[in-house]
Design a protein around this motif. Structure first.
Motif, PDB file in Angstrom:
ATOM      1  N   ASN A  33       0.840  -1.197   0.000  1.00  0.00           N
ATOM      2  CA  ASN A  33       0.000   0.000   0.000  1.00  0.00           C
ATOM      3  C   ASN A  33       0.870   1.240   0.000  1.00  0.00           C
ATOM      4  OD1 ASN A  33       0.712   0.724   2.670  1.00  0.00           O
ATOM      5  ND2 ASN A  33      -1.161  -0.092   3.555  1.00  0.00           N
ATOM      6  N   CYS A  35       0.640   5.833   0.593  1.00  0.00           N
ATOM      7  CA  CYS A  35      -0.166   6.952   1.051  1.00  0.00           C
ATOM      8  C   CYS A  35       0.592   8.254   0.830  1.00  0.00           C
ATOM      9  CB  CYS A  35      -0.481   6.772   2.535  1.00  0.00           C
ATOM     10  SG  CYS A  35      -1.665   7.954   3.188  1.00  0.00           S
ATOM     11  N   SER A  36      -0.115   9.278   0.369  1.00  0.00           N
ATOM     12  CA  SER A  36       0.484  10.601   0.255  1.00  0.00           C
ATOM     13  C   SER A  36       0.763  11.148   1.649  1.00  0.00           C
ATOM     14  CB  SER A  36      -0.450  11.538  -0.519  1.00  0.00           C
ATOM     15  OG  SER A  36      -1.690  11.680   0.154  1.00  0.00           O
ATOM     16  N   GLY A  39      -2.291  12.033   3.623  1.00  0.00           N
ATOM     17  CA  GLY A  39      -3.322  11.018   3.756  1.00  0.00           C
ATOM     18  C   GLY A  39      -4.470  11.151   2.780  1.00  0.00           C
ATOM     19  N   ASP A  41      -4.474  10.796  -0.678  1.00  0.00           N
ATOM     20  CA  ASP A  41      -4.458   9.794  -1.738  1.00  0.00           C
ATOM     21  C   ASP A  41      -3.893   8.487  -1.188  1.00  0.00           C
ATOM     22  OD1 ASP A  41      -5.458  11.647  -3.449  1.00  0.00           O
ATOM     23  OD2 ASP A  41      -3.662  11.861  -4.682  1.00  0.00           O
ATOM     24  N   PHE A  42      -4.430   7.376  -1.694  1.00  0.00           N
ATOM     25  CA  PHE A  42      -4.047   6.076  -1.157  1.00  0.00           C
ATOM     26  C   PHE A  42      -4.265   5.015  -2.226  1.00  0.00           C
ATOM     27  CE2 PHE A  42      -5.047   2.096   1.088  1.00  0.00           C
ATOM     28  CZ  PHE A  42      -4.029   2.027   2.031  1.00  0.00           C
ATOM     29  N   TRP A 164       5.843   9.985  -0.791  1.00  0.00           N
ATOM     30  CA  TRP A 164       4.935   8.920  -0.387  1.00  0.00           C
ATOM     31  C   TRP A 164       5.676   7.845   0.412  1.00  0.00           C
ATOM     32  CZ3 TRP A 164      -0.062   7.190  -2.876  1.00  0.00           C
ATOM     33  CH2 TRP A 164      -0.759   8.279  -3.420  1.00  0.00           C
ATOM     34  N   GLY A 166       4.703   3.871   2.544  1.00  0.00           N
ATOM     35  CA  GLY A 166       3.711   2.801   2.597  1.00  0.00           C
ATOM     36  C   GLY A 166       4.295   1.563   3.229  1.00  0.00           C
ATOM     37  N   LYS A 278      -9.711   8.503   6.396  1.00  0.00           N
ATOM     38  CA  LYS A 278     -10.347   7.971   5.186  1.00  0.00           C
ATOM     39  C   LYS A 278     -10.415   6.457   5.311  1.00  0.00           C
ATOM     40  CE  LYS A 278      -9.625  10.387   1.629  1.00  0.00           C
ATOM     41  NZ  LYS A 278      -9.071  11.093   0.449  1.00  0.00           N
ATOM     42  N   ILE A 325      -7.047   4.862   6.634  1.00  0.00           N
ATOM     43  CA  ILE A 325      -5.866   5.695   6.452  1.00  0.00           C
ATOM     44  C   ILE A 325      -5.842   6.689   7.613  1.00  0.00           C
ATOM     45  CG2 ILE A 325      -4.684   7.311   4.940  1.00  0.00           C
ATOM     46  CD1 ILE A 325      -7.308   5.155   3.389  1.00  0.00           C
ATOM     47  N   VAL A 341       2.069   8.874   9.248  1.00  0.00           N
ATOM     48  CA  VAL A 341       0.877   8.435   8.528  1.00  0.00           C
ATOM     49  C   VAL A 341       0.995   6.941   8.248  1.00  0.00           C
ATOM     50  CG1 VAL A 341       1.823   8.941   6.226  1.00  0.00           C
ATOM     51  CG2 VAL A 341      -0.659   8.994   6.581  1.00  0.00           C
ATOM     52  N   VAL A 343      -1.791   3.076   8.292  1.00  0.00           N
ATOM     53  CA  VAL A 343      -3.137   2.515   8.269  1.00  0.00           C
ATOM     54  C   VAL A 343      -3.460   1.859   9.605  1.00  0.00           C
ATOM     55  CG1 VAL A 343      -3.135   2.138   5.776  1.00  0.00           C
ATOM     56  CG2 VAL A 343      -2.454   0.278   7.307  1.00  0.00           C
TER      57      VAL A 343
END
Length: 357
Positions: A33, A35-36, A39, A41-42, A164, A166, A278, A325, A341, A343
């Motif tokens: 995954n 993430c920007s 948070g 965009d994902f 980004w 992840g 999100k 997110i 950031v 999940v």
């Protein structure tokens, strides 16, 4: 049957690589995954191989605005486990345990993504769970937080990834895949399943937490890890008794408004506060729904699915499994607070008495 894998020194049994033991639920999976930094965009990717079912499938799903755009693909494996392509989705291992590439091109969704590990992957405690006489789960998973470069395109709108981060993981072993067994086993019913997973990226470190628990709240697999960037195989702080506190559920759902992770340290306790911003539906990458992992779809099947998140029924069975997110705040004795950031993955099936379910 000999396949490409047989020319590499990776055998674990006297059998050719094409054969993975005798359990029809054996699987081998990649997950990614990204993430920007804010948070907003994902995306997530899943790629699975099911040797005994002779199936491979792959999924790519990205949130843009209020829509989750999903690309699903499935094919007959042909017993060749070294071919990491399913229709429009492919994986390349550029540097084992450090650098991988994912490419996507189909149905209006495209991406070219490179994942570079921030440290050596962690090996989570082996997941073993029996339901009566049946082996429900028995698998190993490695997890690694990453910095991500590349781009994602949705219907002609391309966005470059800048800053980004992840997570990627690899897991293999036994868990339910494909069509369910039509004959139930007496004494092997699933009474409940509780799962939380929180891989979080901070400026100079990663924080990982997971828990599997029984309906009464007793954990049968849990651990937290604080891993500074550049750590090797033996690096980081591993805590065997972390706690997730301050969890209130969103009314009418089984999803948390947030939570506070407590990690015991030698000098006291670290606190990670999670603030979901999100919701990502895991069915978008094959965790349940019509495109569930291991389902036989024929020689090759590819389809797109667009989910309006505002109108999705978050109480529906297919939407119980989510990744929220989340923004995160890390605090520990003697250290300045950090913002990050990641999940907050959640799945609650059946009763879970600590939450009043």
């Amino acid at each position: 049957m000999l396949t490409k894998g047989d020319d590499f020194p990776i055998h674990q049994t006297p059998e050719p690589i094409a054969y993975a033991g005798s359990d029809r639920n054996f699987y081998d999976r990649y997950f990614f995954n990204g993430c920007s930094p804010d948070g907003a965009d994902f995306f997530a990717v899943a790629f699975g191989v099911y040797p005994a079912l002779n199936v491979a499938d792959a999924h790519f799903s990205v949130i843009r605005g209020g829509t989750q755009h999903c690309l699903h693909a499935s094919r007959v494996l042909g017993m060749e486990r070294m071919d990491l392509t399913v229709g429009p989705i492919a994986i390349e291992v550029l540097e084992p345990l450090q650098k991988l590439r994912v490419t996507v091109s189909g149905e209006g969704l495209s991406a070219d993504l490179v994942f570079e590990g921030r440290s050596f992957p962690i090996e989570e405690p082996r997941f073993v769970k029996r339901l009566g006489p049946r082996l429900f789960m028995d698998y190993t998973r490695l997890t690694q937080n990453c910095r991500i470069s590349g781009w994602v395109e949705v219907d002609g709108e391309r966005r470059e990834l800048s800053g980004w981060t992840g997570t990627r993981d690899r897991s293999w072993g036994i868990r339910p895949v494909g069509a369910p067994d039509p004959q139930p086993t007496p004494g092997a019913g699933l009474q409940g399943f509780f799962w939380q997973w929180t891989p979080i990226n901070f400026a100079d470190r990663s924080v990982f937490f997971h828990i599997n628990a029984d309906p009464d709240g007793a954990a049968w697999n849990t651990r937290a890890v604080i891993l500074p960037d550049g750590s090797g195989p033996e690096g980081g702080w591993h805590a065997e008794a972390p706690r997730m506190e301050d969890v209130d559920l969103i009314p009418g759902t089984r999803h948390a408004k947030g939570g506070t992770l407590k990690i015991p340290l030698a000098q006291g306790e670290a606190t990670v506060r999670l603030e979901p911003v999100k919701t990502f539906l895991m069915r978008g990458i094959g965790y349940g729904g019509e495109w569930r992992h291991g389902a036989l779809k024929g020689e090759l099947a590819v389809a797109r699915e667009d989910i309006d998140l505002a109108s999705a029924d978050m109480a529906a069975m297919e939407h119980l499994h989510i990744q929220a997110i989340s923004r995160a705040t890390y605090e520990a004795p003697g250290e300045a607070p950090q913002q990050g950031v990641g999940v907050f993955e959640q799945l609650i099936l059946g009763p879970y008495r600590p939450y009043g379910l």
